[in-house]
Write an enzyme that holds these catalytic residues in place. Structure first.
Site, PDB file in Angstrom:
ATOM      1  CD  GLN C 223      -2.640  -1.282   2.600  1.00 19.76           C
ATOM      2  OE1 GLN C 223      -2.642  -2.297   3.266  1.00 19.76           O
ATOM      3  NE2 GLN C 223      -3.310  -0.211   2.967  1.00 19.76           N
ATOM      4  NE  ARG C 373     -12.650  -0.297   5.347  1.00 22.66           N
ATOM      5  CZ  ARG C 373     -13.468  -0.700   4.393  1.00 22.66           C
ATOM      6  NH1 ARG C 373     -13.669  -1.977   4.186  1.00 22.66           N
ATOM      7  NH2 ARG C 373     -14.092   0.177   3.636  1.00 22.66           N
ATOM      8  CB  CYS C 374      -7.646   0.160  13.133  1.00 20.85           C
ATOM      9  SG  CYS C 374      -5.886   0.463  12.943  1.00 20.85           S
ATOM     10  CD  GLU C 743      -8.665   3.303   8.047  1.00 21.47           C
ATOM     11  OE1 GLU C 743      -7.809   2.475   8.395  1.00 21.47           O
ATOM     12  OE2 GLU C 743      -8.446   4.527   7.995  1.00 21.47           O
TER      13      GLU C 743
END
Lengths: 290, 156, 789
Positions: C223, C373-374, C743
């Site tokens: 990413q 996804r935090c 998110e």
């Protein structure tokens, strides 16, 4: 994810298959739908030098009522069972279970024979075989023999089948009048094995009391568990809530599960009770009872 | 270990290969035939990213041996578009935003195209049941259901 | 911004433009890592430790090397020759690439087999025999931090404890005083267990070292390709890898969610193998490796205390956290924020006193922390405050919606300086909650609940009103390994009026090829269909920090707009030149400059583009392009209110989500369809940890949840029909008023669901349940309270 190497054989007849299995001994393994065997081979849990694929042997894929029995060929796919009007209308215990086995893609490959003969207590149909009093028909080097379901399961992955015997048919007695069956399964999510599941098949007499009952549990021990005490308890009694609750308690007492992600021993045993309760209620309803 | 000569009809074309017994169908498709639209997402036969149509039924190609598929008719995602025309499910997924990263998408397309062959007007529940062997992490499934409903309407 | 400003042809912001990336994916023509085949390519597979802590006595590779096609086995001592056996983590700790003599977690890489074929590499792994001497295992982070605990990191010369770091924010003494002075204090121990994001594509790479050119190309599931390139150059510079000769290519990625940010040992081993052998080396992990060894998320043990006046006004918040980090701190957090953005824990409420602290413990588990996804620990922070808020409502016997309304930061308070130091840019929390309540029919649901309760039926309603914090971030505060967290856009308009736009971010499904094109369309009036977006190739893309923590729209999106505005400024000069007027005489509408008062005298952006190459003013450089590196002045603060309705089976404890309404606010929306898709996906990944997913370890460090057999990823049948809506409160500092959103739903959903279940049991005296709320947990409560079926 990659299996160890093995030799693959695809016999065209049962006799050929039996001959091959006889020669390979414990290095040979029957491949049917492959939905249990292939995943374990991919994880290299157990290895076989020879896979004997019986998947193309003709004449083992059928559902028919004949001679007092429902007769299902061992190579009948789960999805075929799922789509069968006969099963849906006359054998709800099977219909209840089949749509809860794994997922639709797996059911397009998995066979009834594999589910019955695998010897995995997590499979659903063994408990059904016990509850309905099924007969399992096998072909071996000496020909055909019939084995009662309650004589079939010996231990974890161990059945009455010899290494060179192949399950060919599952025979279920035609349901008498005022019969009903049900399968109740609790699972953590779609595709998982049961936290607890119960198969119930019973017949009521003219007065509405229980004439015959079969109760069995899935994933409650190393083999499917026949709750014979609970079944005996029901005979002659009216299946009201109190009786059902007592029978469910007796059945759950036979449950001896291991603890894992799905639950603690205590929870699983209590869920066996709840599943038996729900399956009994449904079976009674279908039998024309309250 | 002996090798096996097999022949399959894949997306309408006959292909042959000489392979090990243990070769998984998904690897035959991806590596021998270089059709990489079918994906691998797990090792325990749960995720469905590898779904193809085998003799008319959607199956997990990671849990089928290539030798078992000898003589079979296989359709992969590459075979959905015919003569430059997208299959209604492909259109539906695009119209209704039924994909994000695209990794589960080929499997979803194969499963849902097979569903619509059998069931011309599936309910939301029936769609969800049909795709319950295909995991998706991106879409939350809502738009996949909408995509299939769009395709069903187009096909009626 | 309600109606789009541009028409459907230009398709700027606000249009639900169908995605430009779809055509290849729906045809199965995506190019994921494992789809790539290079000439002469070899395959790598990894031998992993079955023990959580053990000495490696012997590695016997003889059987493996006899297998035809197995070329080599790479071990720690081999890498040590090049000083590559240890590497820095993104948090400036150190991590083994391959061990010399000791393994520190189950599934740790022990050695790697290189073979000519994938199947042979697997056979090679099976044939390697490793002799281990199991050692004592530390899996309890509290025990690990207790005085006298055995030291795990013996590689750190002066380390006398197992504390990876201590971090805090706020005024402890002041907060303690405020808590003590409160009329009521609720206190809950909240544990968020380990989970794993399990994107559908696992991690992998093809490392391709061209010996003749001395150039390394790595196709990689990453990413953050530029960060990887720089880190490689710094770490492996001594073995001849030079940054101008390193190319990282991140092609199509099958989901990232933070799990594809860390640099895993597998990548480094593959690179080393390729450098040594001079051939491409492909490494694709399988799912069990992915779940068992790659970065986890959560694993926060939080003690939360929330104080309030008896009328419900919140006064003070204190959170003490023990964080289980595994054997090394390899989480991908900004360097000054080892606990991420946890200090957003005051949430949507006007709390005047707050203090939070995090002690991170080493244990014999895989490293990681922020890969699901935090938003850099915002999931943890939001869970803490939203659970505590409901617990407070319960203690005060107040409706949880009413309690929230009472304490929300009010719109007129923005920009709002939180007591823990964040300046929230904008918000309208009451508006979002009100909309959620109306959408779901809150009052009717409460009535239904009351009636059901009389009959002994269990139904719960849970609310979560979260504030998110995304867009890392301003260079003053944010860097990863020293690299500031700006991001970039480079736009080039061609003579025929089409454009190419490249970015320092990297989509893994978020739809950047569409949304960035829409931004260019909005700013320049060039149809989005004519804007080609590219990301992920470090040879061509401008430098950026990548896509995670919902940062792309806030950073690269902003850079895109500002680069486009530079282009527009130049195009204006060209237009003025073509129309022979002064720039001040021109006005702009999307795609066109016209003369004020004489609109028939105009030049389209396409005409300006052509002229930039054929008829530009004397003294002006030819071409029409611009690059912008954007240093955000602040983070952005999306928010939302979610309401969840659950029904509980009194026999099994099973929780069914009957309805879930999500109202989100991410400021101005680029593509409503894509935003909604992000919310759907995030809600599903919030449902998952709330009810299903968990990774745990027994006392020997054996994992539970290490495959899809027992790591419960929700299918379409577990996932409800999500209902979504939005409000729009633009960010005042962002070039087009947008905030990130990717998110929000994973932040907001778990507390909403947990609150709903606790609400269903609240009349029985239950104040808290840790997620995942399994049927057994509920059943235990029902049994204890005597209400089980």
């Amino acid at each position: 994810m990659i299996p160890a190497a093995f030799d693959y054989h695809r016999p065209g007849t049962l006799d050929e298959a039996v001959k091959l299995l006889s020669s390979y001994g414990d290095q040979g393994k029957v491949l049917s739908g492959g939905m249990s065997l292939l995943p374990s081979l991919k994880l290299r849990l157990g290895s076989y030098a020879h896979l004997v694929d019986i998947g193309r042997i003709p004449g083992l894929d059928y559902i028919k009522e004949e001679g007092g029995f429902l007769r299902i060929g061992a190579l009948t796919r789960q999805s075929t069972l799922e789509r069968s009007d006969l099963i849906r209308t006359k054998y709800p215990i099977l219909a209840d279970a089949v749509s809860l086995i794994a997922d639709p893609l797996v059911r397009n490959r998995g066979t009834l024979g594999g589910n019955i003969a695998n010897g995995d207590p997590g499979n659903d149909q063994p408990a059904i075989a016990l509850a309905v009093g099924a007969t399992l028909v096998a072909r071996g080097p000496k020909g055909e023999r019939s084995i009662a379901a309650n004589q079939f399961y010996k231990g974890l992955y161990e059945t009455a089948l010899a290494r060179n015997e192949i399950l060919t048919e599952i025979r279920i007695p035609l349901p008498a009048a005022r019969s009903g069956g049900a399968y109740a399964k609790l699972k953590r999510k779609t595709g998982d094995f049961a936290v607890a599941a119960a198969a119930v098949q019973l017949t009521l007499n003219a007065k509405g009391a229980v004439d015959r009952a079969g109760i069995a549990l899935t994933n409650a021990a190393l083999t499917p568990v026949e709750a014979s005490d609970a079944a005996k308890f029901l005979i002659g009694k009216m299946p009201d809530d109190k009786t059902i609750a007592e029978a469910a308690k007796l059945a759950a007492a036979k449950s001896a599960p291991g603890a894992d992600r799905r639950g603690s021993v205590e929870y699983k045993k209590d869920m066996a009770r709840v599943m038996v309760t729900r399956a009994l209620r449904k079976a009674v309803q279908r039998a024309g009872g309250k | 270990m002996a090798k096996h000569k097999i022949s399959v009809t894949i997306n309408g074309a006959v292909r042959e290969a000489e392979i090990e017994s243990r070769l998984l169908l998904v690897h035959l498709i991806r590596e021998d035939f270089r059709m990489t639209g079918t994906h691998i997402g797990c090792d325990t036969s749960h995720c469905g990213a590898c779904t193809v149509i085998l003799d008319g039924n959607p199956v997990k190609s990671c849990t089928v041996l290539a030798v078992q598929a000898d003589g079979a008719k296989i359709t992969t995602v590459e075979g959905l578009e015919q003569g430059g025309k997208l299959h209604p499910v492909q259109e539906g997924f695009h119209e209704k935003h039924g994909l994000q990263c695209g990794f589960c998408t080929p499997g979803m397309l194969m499963t849902t195209s097979a569903l619509l062959e059998r069931n011309k007007n599936p309910s939301e529940q029936e769609i969800r049941e049909a795709i319950s062997g295909n995991l998706c992490r991106c879409t939350g499934y809502v738009n996949i259901v909408k995509a299939v409903q769009y395709a069903a309407e187009k096909m009626r | 911004m309600s109606e789009p400003r541009t028409d459907a042809k230009i398709c700027g912001m606000g249009h639900s433009m169908k995605r430009k990336e779809d055509p290849r994916f729906i045809r199965g023509q995506g190019r994921y890592i494992d789809d790539h085949v290079l000439p002469g390519m070899l395959y790598m597979d990894i031998v992993r430790s079955p023990y959580a802590h053990a000495k490696i006595k012997k590695i016997d590779t003889s059987k493996a090397l006899k297998i035809p096609g197995v070329l080599a086995v790479i071990d720690g001592p081999t890498l040590a020759k090049y000083n590559l056996h240890w590497m820095p983590t993104l948090s400036s700790d150190t991590q083994m690439v391959l061990p010399i003599d000791e393994v520190m977690y189950q599934a740790q890489e022990v050695c790697a087999v290189i073979a000519t074929e994938r199947y042979i590499a697997a056979d090679g792994v099976d044939a390697v025999e490793v002799e281990y001497e199991p050692l004592p295992v530390m899996v309890d982070p509290f025990k690990s931090l207790a005085p006298g605990a055995p030291i795990l990191r013996k590689d750190k010369k002066d380390k006398k404890d197992n504390l990876a770091f201590h971090w805090e924010a706020g005024d402890k003494a002041d907060t303690d005083r405020a808590l003590a002075a409160s009329d009521v204090v609720v206190s809950e121990n909240i544990y968020l267990p380990r989970i794993h994001v399990a994107s559908m594509e696992t991690c992998g790479c093809i490392a391709d070292f061209d010996t003749a050119q001395g150039k390394l190309t790595v196709y990689m599931t990453t990413q953050a390709p530029h960060a990887v390139r720089t880190v490689l150059a710094l770490v492996a510079g001594h073995v001849g890898l030079s940054e101008e000769k390193i190319r990282i290519v991140s092609p199509d990625i099958g989901g990232g969610f933070g799990g594809k940010v860390p640099v895993y040992p597998g990548y480094v081993i593959a690179i080393a193998a390729s450098v040594v052998i001079g051939k491409p080396v492909k490494w694709i992990e399988d799912r069990m490796e992915n779940l068992q060894a790659d970065s986890f998320a959560r694993d926060y043990h939080m003690k939360v205390e929330l104080g309030a006046k008896k009328d419900g006004t919140m006064t003070s918040l204190k959170i003490k956290t023990v964080a289980d980090h595994g054997y090394t701190n390899a989480s991908a957090n900004p360097s000054k924020f080892p606990a991420g953005l946890f200090s957003i824990c005051t949430g949507s409420y006007d709390l005047k006193h707050a203090f939070c602290e995090v002690d991170a413990a080493y244990t014999h588990k895989p490293p990681g922390g922020v890969a699901y996804r935090c938003s850099f620990r915002v999931t943890e922070a939001a869970h803490a405050i939203e659970r505590a808020t409901d617990a407070l409502a319960q203690k005060l016997n107040m409706d949880p919606a009413e309690l929230r309304m009472k304490n929300f930061i009010k719109p007129e308070q923005f920009p709002y300086k939180s007591v823990l130091g964040w300046e929230y840019d904008s918000g309208n929390y009451a508006g979002a909650l009100k909309k959620a309540m109306e959408t779901i029919g809150y009052d009717a649901l409460r009535k239904e609940q009351a009636e059901k309760r009389k009959k002994g039926e269990l139904m719960g309603i849970g609310i979560c009103s979260f504030t998110e914090i995304v867009g890392a971030g301003p260079s003053k505060q944010f860097d990863i390994l020293g690299i500031k967290m700006f991001d970039s856009a480079e736009i080039r308009v061609h003579p025929t009026g089409k454009a190419m736009a490249r970015f320092g971010t990297k989509s893994q499904g978020q739809g950047h090829e569409t949304t960035y094109a829409q931004i260019v369309a909005e700013e320049l009036g060039i149809p989005a269909a004519h804007v080609q977006v590219e990301e992920g190739d470090t040879d061509t893309a401008p430098y950026g920090l990548g896509t995670y923590a919902s940062r792309s729209t806030p950073t690269s999106g902003a850079a895109c707009a500002l680069a486009a505005r530079k282009i527009r400024d130049k195009a204006k000069k060209i237009a003025a030149h073509l129309l022979e007027v002064s720039e001040n005489d021109l006005e702009w509408e999307p795609g066109k400059f016209s003369v004020k008062g004489a609109p028939q005298k105009s030049k389209t952006i396409q005409e300006c583009a052509f002229a930039a190459y054929t008829n530009h003013p004397q003294g002006m450089e030819a071409g029409l392009e611009a690059t912008h590196y954007y240093d955000p002045p602040n983070l952005t603060f999306p928010f939302g209110s979610y309401i969840c309705v659950v029904d509980i089976d009194r026999g099994t404890g099973d929780v069914k989500v009957r309805r879930f309404v999500a109202i989100d606010d991410c400021g101005n929306i680029i593509n409503p369809m894509i935003v909604q898709g992000q919310i759907h996906g995030g809600l599903n990944q919030g449902l998952a940890p709330a009810l299903y997913e968990e990774i745990s370890y027994d006392d020997e460090g054996n994992i539970s949840g290490g495959s899809f057999l027992d790591y419960y990823v929700p299918t379409s049948l577990e996932s409800p029909s999500w209902e979504t809506g939005h409000t729009v409160t633009p960010s005042p500092h962002h070039p087009f008023g947008a905030k990130g959103v990717g998110e929000s739903a994973t932040v907001g959903a778990p507390p909403a669901i947990a609150n709903a279940v606790v609400d269903a049991l609240r009349h029985l005296g239950v104040t808290h349940l840790d997620i995942p709320i399994t049927p057994e947990k509920v059943w235990q409560v029902l049994k204890n309270k005597g209400v089980a079926e």
